[in-house]
Design an enzyme around this catalytic site. Structure first.
Site, PDB file in Angstrom:
ATOM      1  N   SER A  88       3.676   0.302   9.572  1.00  0.00           N
ATOM      2  CA  SER A  88       3.666  -1.106   9.175  1.00  0.00           C
ATOM      3  C   SER A  88       4.097  -2.032  10.297  1.00  0.00           C
ATOM      4  O   SER A  88       3.868  -3.237  10.221  1.00  0.00           O
ATOM      5  CB  SER A  88       4.587  -1.310   7.972  1.00  0.00           C
ATOM      6  OG  SER A  88       5.918  -0.932   8.286  1.00  0.00           O
ATOM      7  N   GLU A 144      -5.044  -3.292   6.957  1.00  0.00           N
ATOM      8  CA  GLU A 144      -5.069  -3.837   8.314  1.00  0.00           C
ATOM      9  C   GLU A 144      -5.584  -2.754   9.267  1.00  0.00           C
ATOM     10  O   GLU A 144      -4.984  -1.680   9.360  1.00  0.00           O
ATOM     11  CB  GLU A 144      -3.667  -4.279   8.742  1.00  0.00           C
ATOM     12  CG  GLU A 144      -3.157  -5.493   7.986  1.00  0.00           C
ATOM     13  CD  GLU A 144      -1.736  -5.860   8.378  1.00  0.00           C
ATOM     14  OE1 GLU A 144      -1.450  -7.057   8.486  1.00  0.00           O
ATOM     15  OE2 GLU A 144      -0.907  -4.940   8.565  1.00  0.00           O
TER      16      GLU A 144
END
Length: 484
Positions: free
Chosen positions: A121, A154
């Site tokens: 992340s 993402e």
């Protein structure tokens, strides 16, 4: 690079790894789940089985379809068992050294066409691939929790990532029913970078005793239109997890004070008050009703608040004005008039702050006025930029900084923040709607008040505000000329 991704290897049997494995199996992929702990693999597979069976019981899935999905899943006891994988998705512990070592081993085990991805992340994709012989095949593939539910992914390019790999991953995620956005590797990528002010400004308000936690969360939820208040959300995420991401982004940006972690949050982590999972965090979860912390007020009557945002009102001699980043006391002293400052609002809740020089009756006049308009009124201490306005301005500023630095496109930034964290508006669209000069003014007033770099406006914001003023001036001049 492999054109068809039949076999997917997922490394990590935790919540994210299990969720990603479940998604891949739903696509009919052959999924290998690996973890250094065989117990973690068993727990992950059992969790997937239970979730799918629950859907069968609720009539959301047929038993036959459940069995088909489960047949696609298989445990892998050794890294060598992943040799035939077309795509590896690493979801192991958030530690750089562990990820680097894993991919170095995988480079020996897997074929040259295998795509390598990390679900990190916030750790640099470039740094993860530093010791690989072929870092071109490594990219970030960051899913959001819970992975089977959240649509955003993402797709992150490191400095060495091959563009064909990025394109293939985007197309694959689209086939999986996800919403991919692409970005360059930067601390926090898109969402975890741009979302930092959402948490940081709430922690600062709590530390400064501006209002109790419940009021801060209500303001952001009911007036700001966010799905959940920031403090409640950190409890739900886990204070340790949220704090670790903030620290990672902070250090990744060389201790830039825009990302300064909160001492109050650190105290909670040190005390083991990690939020819902430990029973206590900001809130006591044995007593609180979770639905009371996660019910955004849908925009209904915006007319009065919107009109106020464009100017000010006189209510029984009290100057009622939308915040531009200055305190009510500052305005009251300047104009020698009782003053109440009002926060940005998308719904039927209005947040107000009275000047310290006001009498109780002055402030009550403003409260009564808004209540007569059908508004719920939250009162906080006099605070520059209030709660919603300063938070939104900081989010917009961070989004513009990411855009200016080429981290992601404007479209992907807005999609990521709406889809990944359920913001009521994309920050760039929100900035255009509020007006770039107003956003700039709020941040300049905050920077002046605190004397901190934390609130410095992004150069692109200054440019947009200047162009907006020029456009307004040009339009006004043209209109005047047309009436000559």
């Amino acid at each position: 690079m492999a054109q068809t991704l039949h076999t997917i290897a997922v490394i990590g049997g935790g919540t994210m790894g299990a969720g990603i494995a479940e998604i891949a199996a739903q696509q009919g992929k052959s999924v290998l789940l690996y973890d250094i702990s065989s117990a973690a693999i068993d727990k992950a597979l059992d969790g997937i089985r239970q979730r799918l069976s629950s859907r069968v019981q609720r009539g959301k899935l047929s038993a036959a379809r459940r069995d088909e999905i489960l047949m696609c899943l298989a445990p892998a006891q050794r890294l060598e068992d992943l040799a035939q994988a077309d795509l590896v998705i690493e979801a192991a512990a958030e530690k750089l050294e562990i990820k680097q070592q894993l991919f170095q081993k995988l480079e020996v085990v897997c074929g040259e066409d295998t795509l390598f991805t990390s679900n990190t992340s916030s750790i640099s994709i470039t740094e993860i691939g530093r010791y690989l012989k072929r870092p071109q095949r490594l990219a970030g593939l960051h899913f959001f929790n819970p992975a089977p539910v959240m649509k955003l992914v993402e797709v992150v390019r490191g400095i060495e990532s091959d563009e064909t790999v990025i394109t293939q991953l985007v197309e694959e995620m689209q086939r999986w029913g996800k919403q991919p956005v692409t970005c360059r590797s930067t601390p926090g990528f898109i969402v975890n970078r741009i979302a930092r002010p959402f948490y940081a400004e709430a922690w600062r308000a709590l530390e400064d005793y501006v209002a109790p936690a419940q009021v801060i969360d209500r303001a952001l939820r009911e007036a700001g239109g966010f799905a959940m208040g920031p403090l409640a959300l950190t409890d739900l995420i886990g204070q340790d997890v949220n704090f670790a991401v903030t620290c990672s982004v902070y250090h990744g940006f060389w201790q830039d004070r825009r990302f300064l972690p909160s001492l109050a949050q650190q105290e909670l982590v040190s005390a083991g008050r990690l939020g819902k999972k430990s029973g206590r965090g900001v809130y006591d979860w044995s007593a609180v009703q979770p639905e009371a912390l996660a019910e955004p007020l849908l925009p209904q009557r915006e007319q009065q608040v919107q009109r106020l945002a464009d100017g000010e009102l006189d209510v029984e001699g009290v100057r009622v004005v939308a915040t531009q980043g200055e305190t009510a006391t500052c305005l009251a002293v300047r104009y020698q008039q009782p003053t109440v400052v009002v926060d940005l609002s998308l719904g039927d809740t209005v947040v107000i702050a009275p000047a310290a020089t006001n009498t109780a009756s002055h402030t009550e006049s403003a409260v009564r006025y808004f209540q007569q308009q059908g508004k719920q009124v939250l009162r906080i201490a006099d605070y520059p930029g209030m709660l919603v306005t300063r938070t939104v301005a900081m989010i917009i500023n961070e989004a513009l900084d990411a855009l200016q630095k080429g981290i992601a496109s404007a479209e992907d930034i807005d999609i990521a923040m709406r889809t990944g964290v359920n913001y009521p508006k994309g920050p760039l669209a929100w900035g255009a709607e509020l007006g770039w000069p107003r956003v700039l003014q709020v941040l300049e007033h905050l920077q002046q008040y605190y004397g901190e770099e934390r609130y410095r406006p992004c150069p692109l914001l200054r440019q947009k505000a200047l162009l907006a003023r020029y456009a307004t001036l040009h339009t006004t001049t043209s209109l005047e000329a047309s009436h000559v």
